[in-house]
Design a protein around this motif. Structure first.
Motif, PDB file in Angstrom:
ATOM      1  N   ILE A 234       0.852  -1.186   0.000  1.00 31.96           N
ATOM      2  CA  ILE A 234       0.000   0.000   0.000  1.00 31.96           C
ATOM      3  C   ILE A 234       0.892   1.242   0.000  1.00 31.96           C
ATOM      4  O   ILE A 234       1.847   1.338   0.765  1.00 31.96           O
ATOM      5  N   GLU A 235       0.533   2.171  -0.859  1.00 30.47           N
ATOM      6  CA  GLU A 235       1.296   3.416  -0.908  1.00 30.47           C
ATOM      7  C   GLU A 235       0.558   4.566  -0.216  1.00 30.47           C
ATOM      8  O   GLU A 235       1.157   5.410   0.407  1.00 30.47           O
ATOM      9  N   ALA A 236      -0.763   4.587  -0.341  1.00 28.00           N
ATOM     10  CA  ALA A 236      -1.518   5.708   0.243  1.00 28.00           C
ATOM     11  C   ALA A 236      -2.939   5.256   0.528  1.00 28.00           C
ATOM     12  O   ALA A 236      -3.378   4.191   0.104  1.00 28.00           O
ATOM     13  N   ILE A 237      -3.650   6.121   1.227  1.00 30.99           N
ATOM     14  CA  ILE A 237      -5.045   5.801   1.551  1.00 30.99           C
ATOM     15  C   ILE A 237      -5.905   5.928   0.294  1.00 30.99           C
ATOM     16  O   ILE A 237      -5.534   6.597  -0.664  1.00 30.99           O
ATOM     17  N   GLN A 330      -7.728  12.468   7.146  1.00 28.00           N
ATOM     18  CA  GLN A 330      -6.791  12.016   6.114  1.00 28.00           C
ATOM     19  C   GLN A 330      -5.416  11.737   6.719  1.00 28.00           C
ATOM     20  O   GLN A 330      -4.794  10.699   6.432  1.00 28.00           O
ATOM     21  N   LEU A 331      -4.953  12.659   7.558  1.00 31.15           N
ATOM     22  CA  LEU A 331      -3.658  12.462   8.213  1.00 31.15           C
ATOM     23  C   LEU A 331      -3.688  11.250   9.147  1.00 31.15           C
ATOM     24  O   LEU A 331      -2.719  10.492   9.241  1.00 31.15           O
ATOM     25  N   GLN A 332      -4.821  11.079   9.840  1.00 36.13           N
ATOM     26  CA  GLN A 332      -4.960   9.949  10.758  1.00 36.13           C
ATOM     27  C   GLN A 332      -4.888   8.624  10.011  1.00 36.13           C
ATOM     28  O   GLN A 332      -4.193   7.690  10.430  1.00 36.13           O
ATOM     29  N   LEU A 333      -5.588   8.536   8.885  1.00 39.73           N
ATOM     30  CA  LEU A 333      -5.558   7.311   8.080  1.00 39.73           C
ATOM     31  C   LEU A 333      -4.159   7.045   7.533  1.00 39.73           C
ATOM     32  O   LEU A 333      -3.675   5.911   7.549  1.00 39.73           O
ATOM     33  N   GLU A 334      -3.508   8.094   7.040  1.00 40.65           N
ATOM     34  CA  GLU A 334      -2.152   7.930   6.523  1.00 40.65           C
ATOM     35  C   GLU A 334      -1.200   7.461   7.623  1.00 40.65           C
ATOM     36  O   GLU A 334      -0.339   6.606   7.398  1.00 40.65           O
ATOM     37  N   VAL A 339       1.981   3.068  10.228  1.00 40.83           N
ATOM     38  CA  VAL A 339       2.241   2.205  11.385  1.00 40.83           C
ATOM     39  C   VAL A 339       2.050   0.738  11.004  1.00 40.83           C
ATOM     40  O   VAL A 339       2.847  -0.127  11.368  1.00 40.83           O
ATOM     41  N   ALA A 340       0.979   0.457  10.236  1.00 41.64           N
ATOM     42  CA  ALA A 340       0.714  -0.927   9.820  1.00 41.64           C
ATOM     43  C   ALA A 340       1.806  -1.444   8.893  1.00 41.64           C
ATOM     44  O   ALA A 340       2.214  -2.612   8.986  1.00 41.64           O
ATOM     45  N   TYR A 412      -8.794  -2.779   5.890  1.00 39.14           N
ATOM     46  CA  TYR A 412      -9.766  -1.827   6.428  1.00 39.14           C
ATOM     47  C   TYR A 412      -9.353  -0.381   6.115  1.00 39.14           C
ATOM     48  O   TYR A 412     -10.173   0.433   5.662  1.00 39.14           O
ATOM     49  N   LEU A 413      -8.083  -0.068   6.343  1.00 40.44           N
ATOM     50  CA  LEU A 413      -7.621   1.312   6.176  1.00 40.44           C
ATOM     51  C   LEU A 413      -7.653   1.769   4.726  1.00 40.44           C
ATOM     52  O   LEU A 413      -7.699   2.971   4.463  1.00 40.44           O
TER      53      LEU A 413
END
Length: 416
Positions: A234-237, A330-334, A339-340, A412-413
């Motif tokens: 994954i690169e981004a949300i 958006q920042l929270q998801l990123e 972290v994942a 999920y993210l």
């Protein structure tokens, strides 16, 4: 628009339960998918969220509804004398009409809020899938560890046979036999504890699904489930994640609120009809006793502008607040994705280390058991090596489970 969902809300509930459950490539993984679907169909918290969405849908109809007309009746205790006769009663019917587009703006506000509520339902559904998957992998790793403990038990039985043979040939002491038996008793206790832990996890998973807490969870090959390769890059949300879409719909609702605030500052119109009952008293006139009908038109005068300015300012401030919330989400998801990804790399590194250690221990154990059979090695050292091997096996199993759970978190993210 939300009206399409409104028409088929019950069908939509079932449809969107199925969306987000990806198809897997083996039967064991498909068991997890079926558990997710069953949980989505029966979970009480998810049902409550959907009912909240349906309740919000009803607000759309309410927002677009016209104001109730006003009907009044008056009876003159002392009739008013007119040229054509006394006026004894009067009916008045009035319908207020807001400025053009007001009802549409109100409907848009309610529609976008309903869509935001639906996105919250979507997010809660995805979180439920994540919880089910985590419990499923917890059960899988526990049962895999139980298999490892059973294998360790069989190894201890074999070691006991070797030590007893050495004892008969005067190559070992009775204390060596007792030491192995002590380990066997310990192993039996560990296996019993794992069985009890399994029952607790099964109960927790059944609680999420909202079914009988004693319903068995069948996992045919826990090792295969844990070792399946589903690593996600994954690169981004995803820009359409439900958490973001919910805020965007609230922003659209806010735009409609700004439009409504402008329209509320404009006049409202009222259309009415007055009907007066005139009593006939044989007045010498051609229109004597004829009832009177009077159409009416009224207009409100929005001369007190403070409340209108306050509405506009509140809408602007709410819009700014929603923009900050969107940027924060958006920042929270990123951040959660980073972290994942870091955790994924860490777990893969640990998995590689455990695999190397187990390969070396396999060679050492093969040599040590041969040395034990020839009475050239102490049983205590062999037991310690087997204990170390079991520890690495369990750590490897736990790492595999954490990798699968981390993949579910990434799913999920990055959900669309």
């Amino acid at each position: 628009m939300i009206k399409d969902i409104y028409k088929n809300s019950n069908l939509i509930f079932t449809k969107f339960i199925l969306v987000g459950v990806s198809l897997c490539f083996n039967a064991n993984a498909q068991e997890l998918d079926s558990l997710k679907i069953e949980a989505a169909e029966h979970n009480l918290e998810l049902k409550a969220q959907y009912k909240s969405f349906e309740a919000q849908l009803e607000a759309v109809t309410q927002a677009k509804a016209w104001q109730d007309p006003n009907l009044s009746f008056g009876y003159f205790i002392s009739p008013i004398e007119t040229r054509v006769g006394p006026q004894i009663a009067r009916f008045s019917l009035t319908q207020m009409l807001p400025w053009f587009g007001t009802y549409k703006a109100r409907g848009n506000i309610a529609s976008y809020r309903a869509e935001a509520e639906f996105e919250k339902f979507q997010d809660q559904k995805l979180k439920l899938f994540l919880k089910v998957a985590e419990k499923y992998y917890d059960i899988s790793v526990l049962r895999f560890i139980a298999e490892l403990e059973l294998e360790q038990f069989k190894i201890l039985e074999d070691l006991k046979s070797i030590v007893e043979s050495n004892y008969e040939n005067n190559k070992a002491n009775m204390v060596d036999i007792l030491r192995v038996e002590l380990q066997i008793d310990k192993q039996l206790n560990v296996m019993q504890v794992l069985k009890q832990q399994d029952q607790v996890l099964v109960t927790q998973l059944n609680q999420l699904i909202n079914r009988s807490l004693k319903t068995p969870i069948l996992i045919l090959n826990p090792q295969q489930i844990l070792e399946q390769n589903k690593f996600i890059e994954i690169e981004a949300i995803h820009k359409n994640h439900p958490r973001l879409e919910a805020i965007r719909n609230l922003q659209e609702s806010n735009h409609a609120e700004k439009d409504l605030a402008k329209k509320q500052a404009l006049p409202q119109f009222g259309l009415g009809l007055d009907y007066a009952i005139i009593q006939n008293r044989n007045v010498m006139a051609t229109d004597a006793g004829q009832d009177a009908i009077m159409p009416m038109l009224s207009v409100t005068l929005p001369v007190f502008g403070k409340k209108n300015k306050s509405r506009k300012k509140a809408a602007v401030l709410q819009g700014e607040s929603l923009q900050f919330k969107l940027e924060h989400e958006q920042l929270q998801l990123e951040s959660e994705i980073q972290v994942a990804k870091y955790k994924q790399n860490e777990l893969l590194s640990l998995l590689g280390l455990y695999n190397k250690q187990l390969e070396r221990l396999a060679d050492i154990l093969q040599l040590s058991e041969a040395a034990l059979a020839n009475a050239k090695m102490n049983i205590e050292e062999v037991l310690q090596l087997h204990e170390e091997r079991l520890l690495y096996e369990k750590q490897r199993a736990k790492s595999l489970a954490e990798i699968q759970k981390n993949n579910e978190t990434l799913n999920y993210l990055t959900s669309n």
